[in-house]
Enzyme design. Sequence first.
Site, mmCIF file in Angstrom:
data_model
loop_
_atom_site.group_PDB
_atom_site.id
_atom_site.type_symbol
_atom_site.label_atom_id
_atom_site.label_comp_id
_atom_site.label_asym_id
_atom_site.label_seq_id
_atom_site.Cartn_x
_atom_site.Cartn_y
_atom_site.Cartn_z
ATOM 1 N N GLN A 78 0.828 -1.201 0.000
ATOM 2 C CA GLN A 78 0.000 0.000 0.000
ATOM 3 C C GLN A 78 0.866 1.255 0.000
ATOM 4 O O GLN A 78 1.204 1.794 1.052
ATOM 5 C CB GLN A 78 -0.944 -0.001 1.203
ATOM 6 C CG GLN A 78 -1.951 1.110 1.095
ATOM 7 C CD GLN A 78 -3.182 0.835 1.927
ATOM 8 O OE1 GLN A 78 -3.327 -0.177 2.576
ATOM 9 N NE2 GLN A 78 -4.087 1.783 1.894
ATOM 10 N N PHE A 79 1.177 1.738 -1.197
ATOM 11 C CA PHE A 79 2.003 2.938 -1.331
ATOM 12 C C PHE A 79 1.329 4.174 -0.756
ATOM 13 O O PHE A 79 1.987 5.140 -0.380
ATOM 14 C CB PHE A 79 2.411 3.174 -2.791
ATOM 15 C CG PHE A 79 1.312 3.713 -3.658
ATOM 16 C CD1 PHE A 79 1.186 5.079 -3.853
ATOM 17 C CD2 PHE A 79 0.417 2.857 -4.287
ATOM 18 C CE1 PHE A 79 0.179 5.590 -4.653
ATOM 19 C CE2 PHE A 79 -0.591 3.358 -5.094
ATOM 20 C CZ PHE A 79 -0.711 4.724 -5.273
ATOM 21 N N THR A 80 -0.008 4.138 -0.635
ATOM 22 C CA THR A 80 -0.731 5.312 -0.148
ATOM 23 C C THR A 80 -0.446 5.625 1.318
ATOM 24 O O THR A 80 -0.822 6.685 1.804
ATOM 25 C CB THR A 80 -2.257 5.161 -0.354
ATOM 26 O OG1 THR A 80 -2.706 4.013 0.369
ATOM 27 C CG2 THR A 80 -2.592 5.018 -1.831
#
Length: 145
Positions: A78-80
């Site tokens: 999850q890069f967010t």
Amino acid sequence: MKAVIQKSGQAHVEIDGKIHGAISGGLVILLGVTQTDTSKNVAALVEKILNLRLFEEGEKYFEKSVLELKKEILIISQFTLYADCKKGRRPDFNQAAKADIAKPLYEEFVEKLRVSGLKVSTGEFGAMMKVTLRNEGPVTIILEQ
């Protein structure tokens, strides 16, 4: 490296309408990788997660680790987690590592957790996923290495 860890009674990840990974009880880990992360960050975070006492024993809370109880783990990239929302209305993801850096570290993280002997399920790096979980407690912990 940043991890959002949720104690879960059950969880699964769906990709294109099909279950890709599932656990019957343990931890759901959302994992974000930043540009400066290395294998040292992976090793330290894995060690912390495996031994963090998040589970109850009898009437005592936070007594046992996922490793001690042989629970399961579901890992979702999850890069967010590295969203910067200080300016404007659109998140800035410049702190998140690009795929050529993040994917090998994500895969190393998954492999190091699997070496522990626990059942480890995953989503798919870079895919659009639907994650369903039943948070227990609720217990949600944020770790950074």
